[in-house]
Design an enzyme around this catalytic site. Structure first.
Site, PDB file in Angstrom:
ATOM      1  N   ARG A  90      57.790  32.123  61.609  1.00  0.00           N
ATOM      2  CA  ARG A  90      56.944  31.281  62.449  1.00  0.00           C
ATOM      3  C   ARG A  90      55.812  32.101  63.074  1.00  0.00           C
ATOM      4  O   ARG A  90      54.663  31.643  63.121  1.00  0.00           O
ATOM      5  CB  ARG A  90      57.772  30.621  63.552  1.00  0.00           C
ATOM      6  CG  ARG A  90      56.925  29.837  64.538  1.00  0.00           C
ATOM      7  CD  ARG A  90      57.758  29.194  65.622  1.00  0.00           C
ATOM      8  NE  ARG A  90      56.899  28.458  66.553  1.00  0.00           N
ATOM      9  CZ  ARG A  90      57.349  27.646  67.499  1.00  0.00           C
ATOM     10  NH1 ARG A  90      58.647  27.465  67.647  1.00  0.00           N
ATOM     11  NH2 ARG A  90      56.519  27.015  68.294  1.00  0.00           N
ATOM     12  N   ASN A 144      60.805  20.555  60.464  1.00  0.00           N
ATOM     13  CA  ASN A 144      59.360  20.478  60.262  1.00  0.00           C
ATOM     14  C   ASN A 144      58.917  21.218  58.997  1.00  0.00           C
ATOM     15  O   ASN A 144      59.593  22.153  58.563  1.00  0.00           O
ATOM     16  CB  ASN A 144      58.640  21.093  61.467  1.00  0.00           C
ATOM     17  CG  ASN A 144      58.613  20.148  62.643  1.00  0.00           C
ATOM     18  OD1 ASN A 144      58.339  18.964  62.491  1.00  0.00           O
ATOM     19  ND2 ASN A 144      58.901  20.670  63.829  1.00  0.00           N
ATOM     20  N   CYS A 164      61.147  12.621  64.852  1.00  0.00           N
ATOM     21  CA  CYS A 164      60.350  13.505  65.700  1.00  0.00           C
ATOM     22  C   CYS A 164      60.510  13.037  67.139  1.00  0.00           C
ATOM     23  O   CYS A 164      60.776  11.857  67.392  1.00  0.00           O
ATOM     24  CB  CYS A 164      58.886  13.454  65.276  1.00  0.00           C
ATOM     25  SG  CYS A 164      57.781  14.516  66.239  1.00  0.00           S
ATOM     26  N   HIS A 194      53.157  14.265  63.553  1.00  0.00           N
ATOM     27  CA  HIS A 194      52.258  15.192  64.252  1.00  0.00           C
ATOM     28  C   HIS A 194      50.786  14.818  64.059  1.00  0.00           C
ATOM     29  O   HIS A 194      49.907  15.666  64.185  1.00  0.00           O
ATOM     30  CB  HIS A 194      52.525  16.640  63.824  1.00  0.00           C
ATOM     31  CG  HIS A 194      53.825  17.163  64.357  1.00  0.00           C
ATOM     32  ND1 HIS A 194      54.223  18.463  64.206  1.00  0.00           N
ATOM     33  CD2 HIS A 194      54.822  16.554  65.051  1.00  0.00           C
ATOM     34  CE1 HIS A 194      55.409  18.634  64.769  1.00  0.00           C
ATOM     35  NE2 HIS A 194      55.787  17.480  65.295  1.00  0.00           N
ATOM     36  N   TYR A 244      49.366  17.027  69.170  1.00  0.00           N
ATOM     37  CA  TYR A 244      48.909  17.743  67.985  1.00  0.00           C
ATOM     38  C   TYR A 244      47.485  17.394  67.579  1.00  0.00           C
ATOM     39  O   TYR A 244      46.874  18.121  66.797  1.00  0.00           O
ATOM     40  CB  TYR A 244      49.875  17.485  66.822  1.00  0.00           C
ATOM     41  CG  TYR A 244      51.218  18.122  67.051  1.00  0.00           C
ATOM     42  CD1 TYR A 244      51.472  19.430  66.664  1.00  0.00           C
ATOM     43  CD2 TYR A 244      52.228  17.427  67.707  1.00  0.00           C
ATOM     44  CE1 TYR A 244      52.690  20.030  66.899  1.00  0.00           C
ATOM     45  CE2 TYR A 244      53.454  18.012  67.958  1.00  0.00           C
ATOM     46  CZ  TYR A 244      53.678  19.317  67.557  1.00  0.00           C
ATOM     47  OH  TYR A 244      54.886  19.908  67.810  1.00  0.00           O
TER      48      TYR A 244
END
Length: 422
Positions: A90, A144, A164, A194, A244
């Protein structure tokens, strides 16, 4: 009722277990299996899970294992919450895109594509093993990028729904501002995972009075602050975008900010170390306050409601916001695009509710990102440098030939250990 959680060693899991304990009448779990190859984390999380349930007098049995087939055997539902490559991957997703002047984020843009490439093959392997062991089990995906992962699962024929927590978080926020119960707030929530907007906020149900203009007039500044967007933007749009959308509406400002501060991944990694140390304390028998800063607020409520609906049980409301096939809901998208909208959910799966006409300002971006997601899925399924390049070139946050080339080089360099074809 038996549930299995793949990625059960996640620091998120106590949030989920707390929901199972509190909402036992909605989802009467009798056996919870936490599946994870990381034995050290799994034992810490499993021990806390047992103590949380015991404190609330919940009789569910908690089993920890690295054996996916054993965990899935007899399970009514399998929840996926895994992170291929962990926080280290990440952090890379959040940093190398900045070298090319692009947002560094783990679920959208170039970093989101890298995560999809790592994740889709692993999730499909897990889902196929679950299907061979237990073909009747529902798969609830919280992994995700949810939209792309859910599209992969559905296209492979799995009984899957994507989940989500953005919608339930906004529902809770709006309910508090309106001083009503969350179940009384219905969101006209539309878009892709998102990439969503609240185009209406209705009291009492889908046909209730729309109080979004009132919310924006009375609380627009507070709502905008939570989204880190200027209040005048919300006023001009007349809708509430998800957090987002900041990566699209304020791209350059976000890039400048990200270059000047530690990555979110570094912050989360630090929190995870603290959380795991707390989980090892045998006196701890509730989720710690620090977990709220980890992310995933209201994840447990959303997961409980959705799972209960899929299994034919009671739930808190008549609909859930889910990720599922479009099937004509948004006429400007293909039927097999995966959208995020309110749906009536039952044992046969989700049936999206009718969606009011979408403003071209939003529909254009939805269609653009949906096309990227199709190209991203092709790259994840079939590999190849050119497929990666095409997906990046298609993304609205990239969209330039030279930038897409540079990002492709960096993506492959940082992910070769996860991409056998690279």
């Amino acid at each position: 009722m038996k549930l299995a959680v793949v990625g059960g060693g996640s620091t998120y899991t106590p949030e989920l277990v707390d929901g199972f304990a509190r909402l036992r009448d909605t989802l009467p779990v009798t056996e919870l299996v936490l599946v994870d190859p990381a034995a050290d984390r799994l034992e810490l999380v499993g021990g806390l899970a047992r103590r949380i349930l015991a404190r609330r007098g919940h009789g569910a049995r908690v089993v920890t294992t690295d054996d996916l087939e054993a965990g899935a055997d007899g399970a009514d539902a399998v929840l996926l919450q895994l992170r291929v490559g962990g926080q280290a991957a990440r952090e890379r997703d959040e940093t190398w895109p900045l070298e090319c002047g692009c947002v560094g984020q783990e679920t959208t843009g170039a970093g989101g594509l890298a995560k999809a490439l790592r994740t889709v093959p692993v999730v499909l392997d897990i889902a196929e093993r679950v299907r061979r062991t237990n073909p009747r089990a529902w798969i609830v995906d919280f992994t995700n990028p949810v939209g792309i992962v859910t599209r992969a699962l559905l296209r492979a024929g799995h009984r899957a729904v994507g989940l989500c927590n953005v919608a339930i978080g906004l529902q809770r926020k709006f309910a508090a501002l309106l001083e009503v119960a969350p179940a009384d707030v219905h969101l006209d929530h539309v878009g892709l995972n998102h990439l969503t907007w609240e185009t209406g906020v209705r009291l009492g149900g889908p046909d209730g009075a729309d109080v979004l203009p009132r919310l924006l007039a009375e609380h627009g500044a507070a709502i905008a602050a939570g989204l880190r967007l200027p209040p005048e933007l919300l006023e001009r749009l007349g809708v509430v975008p998800s957090y987002y959308l900041r990566y699209y509406y304020a791209h350059d400002e976000v890039v400048a900010q990200q270059r000047g501060e530690p990555s979110r991944a570094a912050e989360v990694a630090r929190m995870e170390r603290e959380l795991l140390a707390m989980y090892g304390d045998p006196a701890l028998d509730e989720k710690p306050a620090l977990l709220a800063k980890r992310g995933g607020a209201y994840y447990s409520e959303a997961a409980v409601d959705l799972t209960a609906a899929l299994l034919g049980g009671e739930r808190a409301g008549p609909y859930q916001v889910v990720n599922t096939y479009n099937n004509g809901t948004l006429p400007f998208l293909d039927d097999d695009a995966v959208i995020e909208v309110p749906a009536a959910v039952g044992p046969k799966g989700p049936a999206p509710l009718p969606v009011p006409a979408v403003d071209p300002l939003h529909a254009g971006l939805i269609a653009h990102v949906a096309a990227y997601e199709e190209l991203a899925l092709r790259a994840a399924l079939h590999g190849g440098r050119n497929r990666v390049f095409r997906a990046l070139l298609a993304h609205p946050l990239v969209g330039r030939y030279a930038t897409a080339e540079a990002l492709t080089d960096r993506l492959l360099a940082h992910n070769r250990e996860y991409l056998p074809w690279a």
